[in-house]
Enzyme design. Sequence first.
Site, PDB file in Angstrom:
ATOM      1  CG  HIS A 337      -2.015   1.054   1.128  1.00 33.90           C
ATOM      2  ND1 HIS A 337      -2.236   2.165   1.639  1.00 33.90           N
ATOM      3  CD2 HIS A 337      -3.448   0.913   0.334  1.00 33.90           C
ATOM      4  CE1 HIS A 337      -3.170   2.721   1.510  1.00 33.90           C
ATOM      5  NE2 HIS A 337      -4.007   2.124   0.867  1.00 33.90           N
ATOM      6  CB  CYS A 338       4.207   2.047   1.668  1.00 34.96           C
ATOM      7  SG  CYS A 338       3.610   1.607   3.393  1.00 34.96           S
TER       8      CYS A 338
END
Length: 350
Positions: A337-338
Amino acid sequence: MQHNESRNGGWSMPAEWVTHAATWMVWPHNQALWESGWRVTLPQVQEDFARVANAIARFEPVKMVVDPSAVASAKALCGPNIELIEIAVNDSWCRDSGPTFVCHPQRGQAGVSWRFNAWGGKSVHDLDEGLGRRVLNHLGLECFGTPLSNEGGAIHVDGEGTLITTESVLLNPNRNPGMNKAEMEEIFARLLGVKKTIWLPGDPKYVTGDMTDGHVDGVCAFARPGVLLVDATHDKSSVYAEVARENRRALELATDAHGRRFELIELFEASEAVDPEAEVFCASYTNFYIANGAIIMPAYGISADKAAAEVLAKAFPEREVVPVRINHLAHGGGGVHCITQQQPAWPVKG
């Protein structure tokens, strides 16, 4: 936790599960940043990024921002269906430095460029602080600026007026000294269409050593409105266990913008994968990414991967769960997600 009914002109941030026009990423190229203490080499990290990008590209377009110095390595590892866009950058965390896309029923699409200061001045960011605006310029989209120092990984929304964030990030003096919750909630209401902001403690004592100071995308993630996947640990005596308990307690007490209490689904972290000698290691399975028809799941080559995939398959029965090995990326403190940022399709669907 307060309601904010401020009018914002109809703009809102869609939930991650709506149909995407594309996923944006930034190719890692800064050898000094990656190899100064993360126990990895830049080529190893690039292989992890490429695996994530190529997995997503099976389901939707991927637009990869590439520093001009790194085009050759990106071309070598990224599939031919990944669009490479040359823009000078410092680092590679598109979730945080890239724009947050918003939509309007009549006016189409635009984006928010947060005041990005590299998680409180922890890293060089003279180029990344303007990345959101430059991406929006590339797309020909309107850019909404704001004095709020924020990162995309610090917020989750359900697309129905609820936003979840952490106090340890946004109330941190290294981000927004002198700004209070009410002022931040007004900004979320005006720019993202948020009606209620839920504040979790995050990591107030910074026991994880996480550079972000406790981003919410390592704490929980929406499966759908009213349902959250929550990071959990089997090691009940660890210092992180108390952090996880306090964040869960805050979620148990919360209600969303429609007055619903949350259904909480535990997603146990990849504790077996953690390198005890690493400065930081992202072991959170909640750091997955929702792509068109798929869940791109962080994987580590351990037995817990299978258990996490089963939980995610039950939470998202209509999507294919795709585990992607990210052990080297995890040494840099980040997950799937980062490094991803969704651009919703407009009109919004799903």
